[in-house]
Design an enzyme around this catalytic site. Structure first.
Site, short mmCIF file in Angstrom:
data_model
loop_
_atom_site.label_atom_id
_atom_site.label_comp_id
_atom_site.label_asym_id
_atom_site.label_seq_id
_atom_site.Cartn_x
_atom_site.Cartn_y
_atom_site.Cartn_z
N LYS A 147 0.99 -1.21 0.13
CA LYS A 147 -0.23 -0.14 0.07
C LYS A 147 0.96 1.23 0.02
CE LYS A 147 -2.10 1.69 3.64
NZ LYS A 147 -2.08 3.06 4.05
N ASP A 178 -3.38 4.31 -1.83
CA ASP A 178 -4.30 4.72 -0.61
C ASP A 178 -4.28 6.24 -0.62
OD1 ASP A 178 -6.05 5.01 1.64
OD2 ASP A 178 -4.16 4.68 2.97
N LYS A 198 -7.38 8.23 -0.92
CA LYS A 198 -8.58 8.64 -0.29
C LYS A 198 -9.37 9.91 -1.18
CE LYS A 198 -7.39 7.00 4.24
NZ LYS A 198 -6.07 6.53 4.05
N ASP A 217 -13.63 14.89 -3.64
CA ASP A 217 -13.63 16.10 -4.41
C ASP A 217 -14.96 16.03 -5.26
OD1 ASP A 217 -12.99 18.47 -5.94
OD2 ASP A 217 -10.75 18.07 -5.54
N THR A 221 -10.88 5.76 11.14
CA THR A 221 -10.80 5.00 12.53
C THR A 221 -10.11 6.15 13.58
OG1 THR A 221 -8.89 4.05 11.82
CG2 THR A 221 -10.69 2.41 11.83
N ARG A 229 3.53 -1.42 10.88
CA ARG A 229 4.69 -1.43 11.56
C ARG A 229 5.15 -2.98 12.17
NH1 ARG A 229 2.49 3.41 14.95
NH2 ARG A 229 0.74 2.46 13.88
#
Ligand code: C5P
Length: 234
Positions: free
Chosen positions: A32, A59, A61, A64, A118, A208
């Site tokens: 990603k 990614d 997002k 518009d 989130t 991570r």
């Protein structure tokens, strides 16, 4: 390639990204690329990663007006990415415009929607004028994205079960917040890889736990072992 693992390349530079990519195998994970790396390294890096054989989830997002988002999605598809995303809060017409533009392509990438970030609490949502709970809004926006013809949504593993029960069986559920061990970092709603798949996730975004490991390939192998039975059983 059938792996559900998507490694988040949250790297500050092109050099750092390649240091990590050189240790990964496109047959064993997807990757990603998000706003930080894309803003530094741009489309050239995306194309190079695709050329290396990785399935890339871009990614960015998009959020518009419909025409702009449709054009951005077409531009992303031209880079050869496997999946990309938009904000469901951009509305039905924006999502429809994006889906319709991609449907014109011979091999369109998967198009998924971010419902509620989130990082947003109920209080944060109230501050921006959104009534109800985050969970109610996630379901509402996921249904809207399905109506618009999108392929699925990004959600936490906790929401995966309810969305699996609500959306069409073909809807792709992409879940970040995956932690093989009980270490949460700054993520709040975490799940192990196996638990997320059990809850109905199709793809696991993992940052991570792999990228910060001293041996990323060994960390990936440990996750593969954790989910092996679930993939071969399905
Ligand atoms: O390092 P970690 O596994 O927490 O990385 C998770 C990745 O998933 C990050 O790239 C983060 O931006 C992304 N993400 C997330 N929550 C969302 C959407 C994306 O953590 N709702």
């Amino acid at each position: 390639m059938n792996t559900p693992i998507i490694v988040a390349l949250d790297c500050p530079s092109t050099t750092a990204a390649w240091q990590l990519l050189d240790q990964l195998d496109p047959a064993r994970c997807r990757v990603k690329i998000g706003k930080e790396l894309f803003t530094r390294a741009g489309p050239t890096l995306v194309e190079a990663v695709v050329k290396r054989g990785f399935a890339v989830f871009l990614d960015l997002k998009f959020h518009d007006i419909p025409n702009t988002v449709a054009g951005a999605c077409a531009a992303a598809a031209d880079l050869g990415v496997w999946m990309l995303n938009v904000h469901a809060a951009g509305g039905l017409r924006m999502m429809q415009a994006a889906a319709e533009r991609l449907a014109q392509l011979q091999q369109p990438p998967l198009l998924i929607a971010v419902t509620v970030l989130t990082s947003l609490s109920g209080e944060d949502l109230a501050q921006i004028g959104c009534p109800g709970t985050a969970a109610e809004r996630v379901v509402q926006l996921a249904q809207l994205s399905q109506q618009a013809g999108l392929d699925g949504v990004v959600c936490s593993a906790q929401e995966a079960a309810v969305l699996r029960a609500t959306l069409n069986p073909s809807a792709k559920l992409v879940t970040p917040g995956i932690r093989p061990l009980q270490t949460a970092d700054d993520q709040q709603r975490v799940a192990t890889p196996a638990a997320a798949l059990q809850a109905g996730a199709d793809y696991l975004v993992i940052g991570r736990p792999i990228t910060a490991a001293s041996d990323p390939l060994a960390a990936l192998a440990a996750i593969e072992t954790d989910i092996h039975s679930m993939i071969t059983d399905s």
